[in-house]
Design a protein around this motif. Structure first.
Motif, PDB file in Angstrom:
ATOM      1  N   LEU A  53      37.309  34.436  39.508  1.00  0.00           N
ATOM      2  CA  LEU A  53      36.151  34.958  40.216  1.00  0.00           C
ATOM      3  C   LEU A  53      35.693  34.063  41.357  1.00  0.00           C
ATOM      4  O   LEU A  53      34.844  34.466  42.147  1.00  0.00           O
ATOM      5  CB  LEU A  53      34.989  35.128  39.226  1.00  0.00           C
ATOM      6  CG  LEU A  53      35.332  35.984  38.007  1.00  0.00           C
ATOM      7  CD1 LEU A  53      34.216  35.907  36.983  1.00  0.00           C
ATOM      8  CD2 LEU A  53      35.581  37.419  38.406  1.00  0.00           C
ATOM      9  N   ASP A  54      36.217  32.844  41.442  1.00  0.00           N
ATOM     10  CA  ASP A  54      35.763  31.883  42.433  1.00  0.00           C
ATOM     11  C   ASP A  54      36.657  31.954  43.656  1.00  0.00           C
ATOM     12  O   ASP A  54      37.792  31.505  43.633  1.00  0.00           O
ATOM     13  CB  ASP A  54      35.788  30.472  41.835  1.00  0.00           C
ATOM     14  CG  ASP A  54      35.093  29.460  42.723  1.00  0.00           C
ATOM     15  OD1 ASP A  54      34.906  29.748  43.915  1.00  0.00           O
ATOM     16  OD2 ASP A  54      34.737  28.392  42.208  1.00  0.00           O
ATOM     17  N   LEU A  55      36.140  32.489  44.744  1.00  0.00           N
ATOM     18  CA  LEU A  55      36.959  32.700  45.934  1.00  0.00           C
ATOM     19  C   LEU A  55      37.122  31.432  46.770  1.00  0.00           C
ATOM     20  O   LEU A  55      37.797  31.442  47.788  1.00  0.00           O
ATOM     21  CB  LEU A  55      36.338  33.812  46.787  1.00  0.00           C
ATOM     22  CG  LEU A  55      36.206  35.158  46.088  1.00  0.00           C
ATOM     23  CD1 LEU A  55      35.599  36.168  47.051  1.00  0.00           C
ATOM     24  CD2 LEU A  55      37.541  35.650  45.567  1.00  0.00           C
ATOM     25  N   ARG A  56      36.522  30.309  46.331  1.00  0.00           N
ATOM     26  CA  ARG A  56      36.679  29.069  47.085  1.00  0.00           C
ATOM     27  C   ARG A  56      38.055  28.464  46.876  1.00  0.00           C
ATOM     28  O   ARG A  56      38.499  27.614  47.625  1.00  0.00           O
ATOM     29  CB  ARG A  56      35.617  28.049  46.648  1.00  0.00           C
ATOM     30  CG  ARG A  56      34.205  28.438  47.057  1.00  0.00           C
ATOM     31  CD  ARG A  56      33.223  27.433  46.540  1.00  0.00           C
ATOM     32  NE  ARG A  56      33.273  27.322  45.084  1.00  0.00           N
ATOM     33  CZ  ARG A  56      32.518  26.482  44.376  1.00  0.00           C
ATOM     34  NH1 ARG A  56      31.700  25.675  44.981  1.00  0.00           N
ATOM     35  NH2 ARG A  56      32.605  26.446  43.063  1.00  0.00           N
ATOM     36  N   ALA A 109      40.391  40.470  24.671  1.00  0.00           N
ATOM     37  CA  ALA A 109      38.953  40.617  24.440  1.00  0.00           C
ATOM     38  C   ALA A 109      38.234  39.286  24.611  1.00  0.00           C
ATOM     39  O   ALA A 109      37.150  39.220  25.224  1.00  0.00           O
ATOM     40  CB  ALA A 109      38.704  41.175  23.040  1.00  0.00           C
ATOM     41  N   TYR A 110      38.825  38.232  24.091  1.00  0.00           N
ATOM     42  CA  TYR A 110      38.214  36.908  24.182  1.00  0.00           C
ATOM     43  C   TYR A 110      38.089  36.463  25.635  1.00  0.00           C
ATOM     44  O   TYR A 110      37.076  35.871  26.034  1.00  0.00           O
ATOM     45  CB  TYR A 110      39.065  35.924  23.377  1.00  0.00           C
ATOM     46  CG  TYR A 110      38.536  34.512  23.338  1.00  0.00           C
ATOM     47  CD1 TYR A 110      37.215  34.247  23.006  1.00  0.00           C
ATOM     48  CD2 TYR A 110      39.364  33.428  23.614  1.00  0.00           C
ATOM     49  CE1 TYR A 110      36.729  32.955  22.956  1.00  0.00           C
ATOM     50  CE2 TYR A 110      38.888  32.131  23.567  1.00  0.00           C
ATOM     51  CZ  TYR A 110      37.569  31.902  23.234  1.00  0.00           C
ATOM     52  OH  TYR A 110      37.094  30.618  23.186  1.00  0.00           O
ATOM     53  N   THR A 111      39.090  36.765  26.441  1.00  0.00           N
ATOM     54  CA  THR A 111      39.049  36.405  27.859  1.00  0.00           C
ATOM     55  C   THR A 111      37.910  37.124  28.573  1.00  0.00           C
ATOM     56  O   THR A 111      37.206  36.532  29.401  1.00  0.00           O
ATOM     57  CB  THR A 111      40.393  36.742  28.528  1.00  0.00           C
ATOM     58  OG1 THR A 111      41.439  35.987  27.906  1.00  0.00           O
ATOM     59  CG2 THR A 111      40.374  36.412  30.012  1.00  0.00           C
ATOM     60  N   VAL A 112      37.703  38.390  28.252  1.00  0.00           N
ATOM     61  CA  VAL A 112      36.593  39.140  28.852  1.00  0.00           C
ATOM     62  C   VAL A 112      35.253  38.517  28.446  1.00  0.00           C
ATOM     63  O   VAL A 112      34.345  38.362  29.280  1.00  0.00           O
ATOM     64  CB  VAL A 112      36.650  40.621  28.435  1.00  0.00           C
ATOM     65  CG1 VAL A 112      35.394  41.364  28.881  1.00  0.00           C
ATOM     66  CG2 VAL A 112      37.884  41.297  29.036  1.00  0.00           C
ATOM     67  N   LEU A 113      35.120  38.140  27.177  1.00  0.00           N
ATOM     68  CA  LEU A 113      33.865  37.550  26.713  1.00  0.00           C
ATOM     69  C   LEU A 113      33.607  36.187  27.352  1.00  0.00           C
ATOM     70  O   LEU A 113      32.464  35.852  27.694  1.00  0.00           O
ATOM     71  CB  LEU A 113      33.880  37.429  25.183  1.00  0.00           C
ATOM     72  CG  LEU A 113      33.850  38.768  24.441  1.00  0.00           C
ATOM     73  CD1 LEU A 113      34.063  38.561  22.951  1.00  0.00           C
ATOM     74  CD2 LEU A 113      32.518  39.487  24.688  1.00  0.00           C
ATOM     75  N   LEU A 169      28.252  43.602  37.317  1.00  0.00           N
ATOM     76  CA  LEU A 169      28.129  45.053  37.292  1.00  0.00           C
ATOM     77  C   LEU A 169      29.501  45.716  37.211  1.00  0.00           C
ATOM     78  O   LEU A 169      29.704  46.666  36.449  1.00  0.00           O
ATOM     79  CB  LEU A 169      27.391  45.524  38.553  1.00  0.00           C
ATOM     80  CG  LEU A 169      27.166  47.036  38.688  1.00  0.00           C
ATOM     81  CD1 LEU A 169      26.269  47.542  37.571  1.00  0.00           C
ATOM     82  CD2 LEU A 169      26.541  47.357  40.050  1.00  0.00           C
ATOM     83  N   THR A 170      30.457  45.198  37.980  1.00  0.00           N
ATOM     84  CA  THR A 170      31.804  45.764  38.003  1.00  0.00           C
ATOM     85  C   THR A 170      32.482  45.649  36.639  1.00  0.00           C
ATOM     86  O   THR A 170      33.191  46.555  36.198  1.00  0.00           O
ATOM     87  CB  THR A 170      32.655  45.054  39.074  1.00  0.00           C
ATOM     88  OG1 THR A 170      32.011  45.175  40.348  1.00  0.00           O
ATOM     89  CG2 THR A 170      34.048  45.648  39.147  1.00  0.00           C
ATOM     90  N   LEU A 171      32.261  44.520  35.961  1.00  0.00           N
ATOM     91  CA  LEU A 171      32.904  44.281  34.664  1.00  0.00           C
ATOM     92  C   LEU A 171      32.059  44.771  33.494  1.00  0.00           C
ATOM     93  O   LEU A 171      32.439  44.578  32.339  1.00  0.00           O
ATOM     94  CB  LEU A 171      33.178  42.785  34.488  1.00  0.00           C
ATOM     95  CG  LEU A 171      34.260  42.175  35.377  1.00  0.00           C
ATOM     96  CD1 LEU A 171      34.279  40.658  35.215  1.00  0.00           C
ATOM     97  CD2 LEU A 171      35.628  42.751  35.029  1.00  0.00           C
ATOM     98  N   ALA A 186      41.139  41.293  36.615  1.00  0.00           N
ATOM     99  CA  ALA A 186      40.700  40.200  37.484  1.00  0.00           C
ATOM    100  C   ALA A 186      40.387  38.934  36.701  1.00  0.00           C
ATOM    101  O   ALA A 186      40.297  37.850  37.282  1.00  0.00           O
ATOM    102  CB  ALA A 186      39.475  40.615  38.286  1.00  0.00           C
ATOM    103  N   THR A 187      40.236  39.040  35.380  1.00  0.00           N
ATOM    104  CA  THR A 187      39.872  37.875  34.576  1.00  0.00           C
ATOM    105  C   THR A 187      41.082  37.107  34.059  1.00  0.00           C
ATOM    106  O   THR A 187      40.916  36.066  33.420  1.00  0.00           O
ATOM    107  CB  THR A 187      39.005  38.292  33.378  1.00  0.00           C
ATOM    108  OG1 THR A 187      39.779  39.081  32.464  1.00  0.00           O
ATOM    109  CG2 THR A 187      37.794  39.099  33.830  1.00  0.00           C
ATOM    110  N   VAL A 188      42.295  37.599  34.304  1.00  0.00           N
ATOM    111  CA  VAL A 188      43.480  36.888  33.826  1.00  0.00           C
ATOM    112  C   VAL A 188      43.515  35.503  34.452  1.00  0.00           C
ATOM    113  O   VAL A 188      43.170  35.311  35.614  1.00  0.00           O
ATOM    114  CB  VAL A 188      44.772  37.690  34.139  1.00  0.00           C
ATOM    115  CG1 VAL A 188      45.033  37.768  35.630  1.00  0.00           C
ATOM    116  CG2 VAL A 188      45.969  37.098  33.404  1.00  0.00           C
ATOM    117  N   ASN A 189      43.882  34.486  33.660  1.00  0.00           N
ATOM    118  CA  ASN A 189      43.825  33.112  34.146  1.00  0.00           C
ATOM    119  C   ASN A 189      44.835  32.242  33.412  1.00  0.00           C
ATOM    120  O   ASN A 189      45.415  32.632  32.397  1.00  0.00           O
ATOM    121  CB  ASN A 189      42.412  32.559  34.001  1.00  0.00           C
ATOM    122  CG  ASN A 189      41.965  32.490  32.564  1.00  0.00           C
ATOM    123  OD1 ASN A 189      42.190  31.506  31.876  1.00  0.00           O
ATOM    124  ND2 ASN A 189      41.336  33.565  32.075  1.00  0.00           N
TER     125      ASN A 189
END
Length: 293
Positions: A283-286, A79-83, A106-108, A30-33
């Motif tokens: 993560l921003d659903l807007r 790893a950097y993207t997760v951080l 919590l999920t991540l 979910a963090t891919v960007n």
């Protein structure tokens, strides 16, 4: 973006997703960007050992496929993207605590803990970068470009380490100025949301009569466009120096730097932005997660 370049970009975007899943579990995808994908493309083109790798066939289940590139650069960038996402969540929680942010955190949690243990130095650097940004916010800084560049310098340090012996000043400047461009565009894009939420925005620090985003942009159009054009000019200057060292993917990066980023900036000023380039995109659903490249 023309079809061949779009396919090449999509290959990297998908590979970033697969590297996240392989290293940090399914939820981490979910963090891919977009901006981290761009950074991975540039780093791999300059410093990577794997210039060509098999793409992922389009499939509704493609996220379950494994990585195709056996590359330390890809693994470190995952790893950097997760951080980065971890510290964005910390920053969001400080700005405006919410159940949604706590749930995402919590999920991540497991993915974040693993990335922290693997690269504690990156975690510390990114955390200090967000801390520096927070200090500037508390000081009421109204210079969006300065804030973006100060933030970018901190976020660039791990990227310089990932580049290794292939690191050079113009590469660091490229990553710094990309962060600055993202920061400025996000601040313009978020004017109304930040005003309504009571959260920090550099453009609102010296504005005593804000009514709505459109009116603000109309009154300040000359200054805003000059600011945006300046930071994009810095980005393009840096890129032209880096491009000479790239062994692949220059068609894709040319399109992004000379067409995609200026178009995104124009849309941000005009209030037509369909997607942010930052990791909050995940993560921003807007906002819709559709590329403007």
């Amino acid at each position: 973006m023309p079809s061949p370049e779009r396919a090449a970009y999509q290959k990297y975007y998908c590979e970033t997703c697969h590297q996240l899943k392989a290293g940090f579990g399914l939820v981490s995808t979910a963090t891919v960007n977009y901006d981290m994908t761009f950074n991975t493309i540039v780093l791999n083109a300059v410093a990577g050992d794997v210039q060509e790798f098999e793409g992922t066939p389009k499939s509704v289940r493609c996220v379950f496929r494994g990585p195709k590139a056996d590359s330390d650069i890809f693994r470190k960038m995952a790893a950097y993207t997760v951080l980065l996402t971890k510290w964005e969540l910390v920053d969001d929680r400080t700005d405006k605590p919410s159940v949604k942010t706590d749930l995402i955190d919590l999920t991540l949690g497991r993915a974040i803990s693993k990335a922290e243990s693997m690269y504690p130095e990156y975690d510390g650097i990114v955390g200090r970068g967000f801390g520096r940004l927070r200090d500037m916010e508390l000081d009421g800084c109204s210079d969006a470009v300065r804030m973006g560049k100060e933030f970018g310098k901190a976020l660039t340090e791990p990227l310089s380490d990932i580049a290794g012996d292939s690191d050079f000043p113009e590469l660091r400047s490229l990553f710094t100025d990309l962060t600055a461009a993202v920061y400025v565009m996000d601040a313009i894009d978020d004017l109304e949301d930040d005003f309504m939420d009571g959260t920090y925005n550099p453009f609102l620090q010296e504005c005593t009569d804000f009514r709505n985003r459109d009116e603000y942009v109309r009154k300040n159009l000359y200054g805003l466009t000059g600011l945006v054009n300046g930071v994009i000019g810095d980005l393009q200057r840096d890129y032209s120096a880096v491009r000479r060292h790239m062994r692949s993917m220059t068609g894709v990066t040319d399109n992004i730097v000379y067409l995609g980023v200026p178009e995104s900036a124009k849309n941000a000023v005009a209030g037509r932005s369909a997607a942010k380039m930052s990791v909050k995109n995940a993560l921003d659903l807007r906002k819709k997660r559709t590329s403007t490249y």
